[in-house]
Write a protein that holds these residues in place. Sequence first.
Motif, PDB file in Angstrom:
ATOM      1  N   PHE A  93       0.827  -1.203   0.000  1.00  0.00           N
ATOM      2  CA  PHE A  93       0.000   0.000   0.000  1.00  0.00           C
ATOM      3  C   PHE A  93       0.865   1.257   0.000  1.00  0.00           C
ATOM      4  N   LEU A  94       1.875   1.281   0.840  1.00  0.00           N
ATOM      5  CA  LEU A  94       2.745   2.453   0.907  1.00  0.00           C
ATOM      6  C   LEU A  94       3.512   2.638  -0.403  1.00  0.00           C
ATOM      7  N   ASP A  95       3.936   1.533  -1.019  1.00  0.00           N
ATOM      8  CA  ASP A  95       4.631   1.629  -2.306  1.00  0.00           C
ATOM      9  C   ASP A  95       3.732   2.203  -3.396  1.00  0.00           C
ATOM     10  N   ASP A  96       2.436   1.891  -3.319  1.00  0.00           N
ATOM     11  CA  ASP A  96       1.497   2.287  -4.370  1.00  0.00           C
ATOM     12  C   ASP A  96       0.736   3.561  -4.044  1.00  0.00           C
ATOM     13  N   LEU A  97       1.037   4.206  -2.930  1.00  0.00           N
ATOM     14  CA  LEU A  97       0.260   5.356  -2.477  1.00  0.00           C
ATOM     15  C   LEU A  97       0.224   6.469  -3.518  1.00  0.00           C
ATOM     16  N   GLU A  98       1.362   6.793  -4.102  1.00  0.00           N
ATOM     17  CA  GLU A  98       1.396   7.863  -5.089  1.00  0.00           C
ATOM     18  C   GLU A  98       0.538   7.512  -6.297  1.00  0.00           C
ATOM     19  N   ALA A  99       0.608   6.280  -6.763  1.00  0.00           N
ATOM     20  CA  ALA A  99      -0.187   5.862  -7.924  1.00  0.00           C
ATOM     21  C   ALA A  99      -1.673   5.885  -7.607  1.00  0.00           C
ATOM     22  N   LEU A 100      -2.051   5.468  -6.406  1.00  0.00           N
ATOM     23  CA  LEU A 100      -3.460   5.460  -6.025  1.00  0.00           C
ATOM     24  C   LEU A 100      -4.045   6.869  -6.017  1.00  0.00           C
ATOM     25  N   THR A 101      -3.266   7.836  -5.568  1.00  0.00           N
ATOM     26  CA  THR A 101      -3.784   9.204  -5.483  1.00  0.00           C
ATOM     27  C   THR A 101      -3.609   9.980  -6.784  1.00  0.00           C
ATOM     28  N   ASP A 102      -3.016   9.362  -7.776  1.00  0.00           N
ATOM     29  CA  ASP A 102      -2.969   9.960  -9.114  1.00  0.00           C
ATOM     30  C   ASP A 102      -4.199   9.612  -9.938  1.00  0.00           C
ATOM     31  N   GLN A 103      -5.056   8.751  -9.399  1.00  0.00           N
ATOM     32  CA  GLN A 103      -6.260   8.329 -10.112  1.00  0.00           C
ATOM     33  C   GLN A 103      -7.289   9.458 -10.123  1.00  0.00           C
ATOM     34  N   ASP A 104      -7.807   9.783 -11.287  1.00  0.00           N
ATOM     35  CA  ASP A 104      -8.820  10.835 -11.398  1.00  0.00           C
ATOM     36  C   ASP A 104     -10.228  10.311 -11.137  1.00  0.00           C
ATOM     37  N   ALA A 105     -10.420   9.000 -11.192  1.00  0.00           N
ATOM     38  CA  ALA A 105     -11.770   8.442 -11.159  1.00  0.00           C
ATOM     39  C   ALA A 105     -12.189   7.956  -9.777  1.00  0.00           C
ATOM     40  N   VAL A 106     -11.392   8.216  -8.735  1.00  0.00           N
ATOM     41  CA  VAL A 106     -11.695   7.740  -7.391  1.00  0.00           C
ATOM     42  C   VAL A 106     -11.576   8.887  -6.397  1.00  0.00           C
ATOM     43  N   ASP A 107     -12.546   8.947  -5.464  1.00  0.00           N
ATOM     44  CA  ASP A 107     -12.501   9.949  -4.396  1.00  0.00           C
ATOM     45  C   ASP A 107     -12.293   9.327  -3.020  1.00  0.00           C
ATOM     46  N   VAL A 108     -12.768   8.103  -2.841  1.00  0.00           N
ATOM     47  CA  VAL A 108     -12.674   7.427  -1.549  1.00  0.00           C
ATOM     48  C   VAL A 108     -12.261   5.978  -1.788  1.00  0.00           C
ATOM     49  N   TYR A 109     -11.210   5.552  -1.102  1.00  0.00           N
ATOM     50  CA  TYR A 109     -10.793   4.155  -1.140  1.00  0.00           C
ATOM     51  C   TYR A 109     -11.226   3.471   0.153  1.00  0.00           C
ATOM     52  N   LEU A 110     -11.876   2.327   0.007  1.00  0.00           N
ATOM     53  CA  LEU A 110     -12.212   1.494   1.154  1.00  0.00           C
ATOM     54  C   LEU A 110     -11.204   0.360   1.239  1.00  0.00           C
ATOM     55  N   ALA A 157     -21.732  12.698  -6.460  1.00  0.00           N
ATOM     56  CA  ALA A 157     -21.460  11.914  -5.264  1.00  0.00           C
ATOM     57  C   ALA A 157     -20.056  11.316  -5.339  1.00  0.00           C
ATOM     58  N   PRO A 158     -19.447  11.024  -4.192  1.00  0.00           N
ATOM     59  CA  PRO A 158     -18.090  10.479  -4.194  1.00  0.00           C
ATOM     60  C   PRO A 158     -17.999   9.176  -4.991  1.00  0.00           C
ATOM     61  N   ARG A 159     -16.907   9.036  -5.689  1.00  0.00           N
ATOM     62  CA  ARG A 159     -16.625   7.804  -6.431  1.00  0.00           C
ATOM     63  C   ARG A 159     -15.777   6.909  -5.532  1.00  0.00           C
ATOM     64  N   VAL A 160     -16.276   5.716  -5.283  1.00  0.00           N
ATOM     65  CA  VAL A 160     -15.692   4.833  -4.276  1.00  0.00           C
ATOM     66  C   VAL A 160     -15.101   3.598  -4.942  1.00  0.00           C
ATOM     67  N   GLU A 161     -13.926   3.192  -4.470  1.00  0.00           N
ATOM     68  CA  GLU A 161     -13.309   1.947  -4.924  1.00  0.00           C
ATOM     69  C   GLU A 161     -12.882   1.127  -3.718  1.00  0.00           C
ATOM     70  N   ILE A 162     -13.190  -0.169  -3.759  1.00  0.00           N
ATOM     71  CA  ILE A 162     -12.752  -1.087  -2.713  1.00  0.00           C
ATOM     72  C   ILE A 162     -11.426  -1.691  -3.159  1.00  0.00           C
ATOM     73  N   LEU A 163     -10.392  -1.483  -2.372  1.00  0.00           N
ATOM     74  CA  LEU A 163      -9.070  -1.963  -2.735  1.00  0.00           C
ATOM     75  C   LEU A 163      -8.946  -3.469  -2.500  1.00  0.00           C
ATOM     76  N   ASP A 164      -8.088  -4.097  -3.295  1.00  0.00           N
ATOM     77  CA  ASP A 164      -7.850  -5.535  -3.225  1.00  0.00           C
ATOM     78  C   ASP A 164      -7.267  -5.889  -1.846  1.00  0.00           C
ATOM     79  N   PRO A 165      -7.990  -6.673  -1.037  1.00  0.00           N
ATOM     80  CA  PRO A 165      -7.476  -6.983   0.304  1.00  0.00           C
ATOM     81  C   PRO A 165      -6.197  -7.816   0.285  1.00  0.00           C
TER      82      PRO A 165
END
Length: 227
Positions: A93-110, A157-165
Amino acid sequence: MPARNVTFCIVARNDKDRLLRLLDLIQPQVGGLIVVDQSSTDGTPAALRARGVACVERPVAFMADPDRNFAHELAPTEWVLTFDPDERPTPQFLDDLEALTDQDAVDVYLMQCQHWINGILISDTDRLPRLFRKGYLTYGSRPHVFPEMRTRPGEFAPRVEILDPAKYAFLHCRTMDGAVQGNAVRNVYGPEVEAVQRNFLNAAWATIQAHTGEVNEYAIAVAKGDA
């Protein structure tokens, strides 16, 4: 590379060792850091100052939730990352943090929350927001209530994505004694909260008593403030 558009916000009280261990992991990966301390008596503010970390001191609230909104509003960045002192993200998760927050199509990650007590997995059904764009979540004043998702002015409304556990689940690590003590403090929020917490602890104790396999040594170390 750190995610410069992310501020890590955390609320803590009398949890110095676990807090500092968590900051060791998070601070190099983000662009900003905000610590809200609820009048700790264990030397937390002094320990933070010794590391060059400023903290905002607040009154005792017996739970992080009442001060989460306050902390998040202080963030100067678009994205907010938050964990509690007894929680740990995966290295992936920490390695991918920058890539996750570069996504334009997501506002909230679960993210899947794995509840560990005494190194034994108690539950992994919760999906909680730990990474989100500022302004999309509002926490209530009661403990363990899922935050309200808001629509920012002029937006959908917020765009939500559930991250791969398998890659991004985070660990919530406690000892049984610590869980009992923490929940006893939160009983000030009334009989309904007390009943929910009592039911969880009863189920957790039954799981622990029935467990015959190995334990997660890392979860034990986190719970004790050693990792």
